[in-house]
Design an enzyme around this catalytic site. Structure first.
Site, PDB file in Angstrom:
ATOM      1  N   SER A  62       0.865  -1.188   0.000  1.00 25.31           N
ATOM      2  CA  SER A  62       0.000   0.000   0.000  1.00 25.31           C
ATOM      3  C   SER A  62       0.897   1.232   0.000  1.00 25.31           C
ATOM      4  O   SER A  62       2.017   1.190   0.534  1.00 25.31           O
ATOM      5  CB  SER A  62      -0.873   0.037   1.249  1.00 25.31           C
ATOM      6  OG  SER A  62      -1.443   1.330   1.418  1.00 25.31           O
TER       7      SER A  62
ATOM      8  N   TYR B 226      -1.469  -0.966  10.447  1.00 23.71           N
ATOM      9  CA  TYR B 226      -1.705  -1.275   9.024  1.00 23.71           C
ATOM     10  C   TYR B 226      -0.545  -0.723   8.186  1.00 23.71           C
ATOM     11  O   TYR B 226       0.020  -1.443   7.353  1.00 23.71           O
ATOM     12  CB  TYR B 226      -3.036  -0.679   8.560  1.00 23.71           C
ATOM     13  CG  TYR B 226      -3.329  -0.951   7.099  1.00 23.71           C
ATOM     14  CD1 TYR B 226      -3.760  -2.209   6.670  1.00 23.71           C
ATOM     15  CD2 TYR B 226      -3.168   0.044   6.133  1.00 23.71           C
ATOM     16  CE1 TYR B 226      -4.023  -2.464   5.328  1.00 23.71           C
ATOM     17  CE2 TYR B 226      -3.434  -0.198   4.801  1.00 23.71           C
ATOM     18  CZ  TYR B 226      -3.863  -1.451   4.394  1.00 23.71           C
ATOM     19  OH  TYR B 226      -4.112  -1.699   3.069  1.00 23.71           O
TER      20      TYR B 226
HETATM   21  N1  LIG Z   1      -8.818  -0.976  -0.982  1.00 25.37           N
HETATM   22  C1  LIG Z   1      -7.792  -0.171  -0.739  1.00 25.37           C
HETATM   23  O1  LIG Z   1      -7.918   1.076  -0.663  1.00 25.37           O
HETATM   24  C2  LIG Z   1      -6.400  -0.751  -0.605  1.00 25.37           C
HETATM   25  C3  LIG Z   1      -5.311   0.118  -0.699  1.00 25.37           C
HETATM   26  C4  LIG Z   1      -4.031  -0.402  -0.550  1.00 25.37           C
HETATM   27  C5  LIG Z   1      -3.852  -1.754  -0.353  1.00 25.37           C
HETATM   28  N2  LIG Z   1      -4.940  -2.581  -0.262  1.00 25.37           N
HETATM   29  C6  LIG Z   1      -4.697  -4.018  -0.016  1.00 25.37           C
HETATM   30  O2  LIG Z   1      -5.334  -4.786  -1.006  1.00 25.37           O
HETATM   31  C7  LIG Z   1      -5.552  -6.100  -0.507  1.00 25.37           C
HETATM   32  C8  LIG Z   1      -6.963  -6.535  -0.853  1.00 25.37           C
HETATM   33  O3  LIG Z   1      -7.888  -5.729  -0.163  1.00 25.37           O
HETATM   34  P1  LIG Z   1      -9.245  -5.180  -0.797  1.00 25.37           P
HETATM   35  O4  LIG Z   1      -9.161  -3.714  -0.801  1.00 25.37           O
HETATM   36  O5  LIG Z   1      -9.560  -5.895  -2.051  1.00 25.37           O
HETATM   37  O6  LIG Z   1     -10.247  -5.556   0.398  1.00 25.37           O
HETATM   38  P2  LIG Z   1     -11.474  -6.554   0.513  1.00 25.37           P
HETATM   39  O7  LIG Z   1     -12.462  -6.320  -0.587  1.00 25.37           O
HETATM   40  O8  LIG Z   1     -11.931  -6.419   1.917  1.00 25.37           O
HETATM   41  O9  LIG Z   1     -10.813  -7.970   0.277  1.00 25.37           O
HETATM   42  C9  LIG Z   1     -10.029  -8.616   1.251  1.00 25.37           C
HETATM   43  C10 LIG Z   1      -9.904 -10.069   0.886  1.00 25.37           C
HETATM   44  O10 LIG Z   1      -9.124 -10.715   1.886  1.00 25.37           O
HETATM   45  C11 LIG Z   1      -9.841 -11.831   2.377  1.00 25.37           C
HETATM   46  N3  LIG Z   1      -9.563 -12.054   3.781  1.00 25.37           N
HETATM   47  C12 LIG Z   1      -9.768 -11.203   4.818  1.00 25.37           C
HETATM   48  N4  LIG Z   1      -9.455 -11.802   5.970  1.00 25.37           N
HETATM   49  C13 LIG Z   1      -9.063 -13.071   5.662  1.00 25.37           C
HETATM   50  C14 LIG Z   1      -8.652 -14.191   6.427  1.00 25.37           C
HETATM   51  N5  LIG Z   1      -8.581 -14.126   7.777  1.00 25.37           N
HETATM   52  N6  LIG Z   1      -8.317 -15.329   5.780  1.00 25.37           N
HETATM   53  C15 LIG Z   1      -8.414 -15.415   4.434  1.00 25.37           C
HETATM   54  N7  LIG Z   1      -8.787 -14.385   3.657  1.00 25.37           N
HETATM   55  C16 LIG Z   1      -9.127 -13.238   4.268  1.00 25.37           C
HETATM   56  C17 LIG Z   1     -11.302 -11.509   2.170  1.00 25.37           C
HETATM   57  O11 LIG Z   1     -12.084 -12.692   2.005  1.00 25.37           O
HETATM   58  P3  LIG Z   1     -13.015 -13.396   3.108  1.00 25.37           P
HETATM   59  O12 LIG Z   1     -13.674 -12.325   3.907  1.00 25.37           O
HETATM   60  O13 LIG Z   1     -13.948 -14.221   2.263  1.00 25.37           O
HETATM   61  O14 LIG Z   1     -12.068 -14.257   3.901  1.00 25.37           O
HETATM   62  C18 LIG Z   1     -11.253 -10.769   0.837  1.00 25.37           C
HETATM   63  O15 LIG Z   1     -11.279 -11.676  -0.225  1.00 25.37           O
HETATM   64  C19 LIG Z   1      -5.254  -6.043   0.998  1.00 25.37           C
HETATM   65  O16 LIG Z   1      -3.974  -6.570   1.245  1.00 25.37           O
HETATM   66  C20 LIG Z   1      -5.262  -4.544   1.290  1.00 25.37           C
HETATM   67  O17 LIG Z   1      -4.475  -4.213   2.401  1.00 25.37           O
HETATM   68  C21 LIG Z   1      -6.213  -2.116  -0.395  1.00 25.37           C
END
Ligand SMILES: NC(=O)c1ccc[n+]([C@@H]2O[C@H](COP(=O)([O-])OP(=O)(O)OC[C@H]3O[C@@H](n4cnc5c(N)ncnc54)[C@H](OP(=O)(O)O)[C@@H]3O)[C@@H](O)[C@H]2O)c1
Length: 264
Positions: free
Chosen positions: A143, A156
């Site tokens: 990130s 985070y």
């Molecule tokens: N969105 C942003 O602004 C942003 C910015 C920078 C970086 N990121 C990074 O991008 C990545 C993906 O996030 P996203 O934004 O796509 O969020 P998201 O829509 O909340 O997706 C998170 C994913 O991780 C899975 N997950 C969460 N807890 C888990 C666990 N205990 N075991 C297995 N799987 C788990 C969730 O699936 P289940 O709930 O089905 O387990 C979901 O598929 C993350 O690493 C996040 O830090 C996001």
């Protein structure tokens, strides 16, 4: 038969929503078979059915809570033993809100388990297996808060700084093995992560928020261009190069036999 020549299998963690779900679709379109991992099996099965039909690739679903060590170990073992896996997308992650002084430490421990420990274990298994095969790709989702920790939740941001550092070291370790390594540093991306971590994303200016499909397409373009670090919204790549160059200016003076004059 696949519609496109198979590229091997991509293991995607956090494939049930957001960035991981888009990657799964894009990787299927590129001819990868998929191993989709998350806790929500129903959502994974629905995605798998759609991706098999649309892209004629093989899709396996694996329900796992990646904060649970025994479940991570099983996945790690799979990575070490299944030579069809050629890409690891270390994407599953959670965010947190609030001040460290007021934090729910059990919640933060789970965050560290998922964003740091699991990412490390899976990257290690993939590095060993891919280096042995002389090919493969490891993508770690970091990130931009790794670069600006004062602007976001401490734990985070620190977890994502870890991902950036791990990726840089791992890339150096894997030089010459044929294994590609990339860290993707998204800015604010429209996914469920905000709601899940109790942050009101409606307060974030619209011109700072990228759609998840645009973010993933940019990240894959960065991968195709051979970038180690991809910051999807950064207009001028020279700005990142200058940041790295500044580090190299520090390098010769970071470890010396004598303290600097201002300390003596
Ligand atoms: N969105 C942003 O602004 C942003 C910015 C920078 C970086 N990121 C990074 O991008 C990545 C993906 O996030 P996203 O934004 O796509 O969020 P998201 O829509 O909340 O997706 C998170 C994913 O991780 C899975 N997950 C969460 N807890 C888990 C666990 N205990 N075991 C297995 N799987 C788990 C969730 O699936 P289940 O709930 O089905 O387990 C979901 O598929 C993350 O690493 C996040 O830090 C996001």
């Amino acid at each position: 038969m696949n519609s496109v020549q198979s590229q091997g299998t991509a293991l995607v963690t956090g494939a049930s929503s957001g960035i991981g779900a888009i990657y799964a679709e894009r990787l299927a379109a590129r001819g990868f078979d998929l191993l989709l991992v998350a806790r929500d099996q129903e959502r994974l099965e629905a995605a798998a059915t759609r991706l098999r039909a649309e892209h004629r690739v093989q899709v396996e679903v694996l329900k796992a809570d990646l904060t649970q060590k025994d479940e991570v170990l099983k996945l790690e073992q799979r990575l070490r033993s299944d030579s069809s896996i050629s890409l690891l997308l270390n994407n599953a992650g959670v965010a947190a809100d609030g001040l460290l002084a007021n934090a729910d430490m059990d919640q933060l421990e789970r965050l560290i388990q998922l964003n740091v420990t699991t990412v490390t274990r899976l990257a290690s298994a993939a590095a060993a297996s891919f280096a042995k095969a002389g090919r493969g790709t490891i993508i770690n989702i970091g990130s931009v808060v790794a670069l600006f920790p004062e602007r976001f939740n401490a734990t985070y941001s620190a977890s994502k700084a870890y991902v950036l550092s791990l990726t840089q070291s791992l890339n150096a370790e894997l030089e010459g093995t044929g294994v590609k390594v990339q860290a993707v540093l998204p800015g604010v991306t429209r996914t469920e992560i905000w709601e899940r971590s109790g942050i009101d994303a409606t307060q974030i200016p619209a011109d700072m928020v990228m759609e998840a499909d645009d973010m993933v397409d940019a990240a894959l373009s960065g991968l195709d261009q051979g970038e180690l670090i991809t910051i999807p919204s950064l207009p001028d790549a020279a700005d990142w190069d200058a940041f790295i160059a500044a580090r190299h200016v520090l390098a010769p003076n970071l470890s010396k036999s004598k303290a600097a004059a201002r300390y003596t």
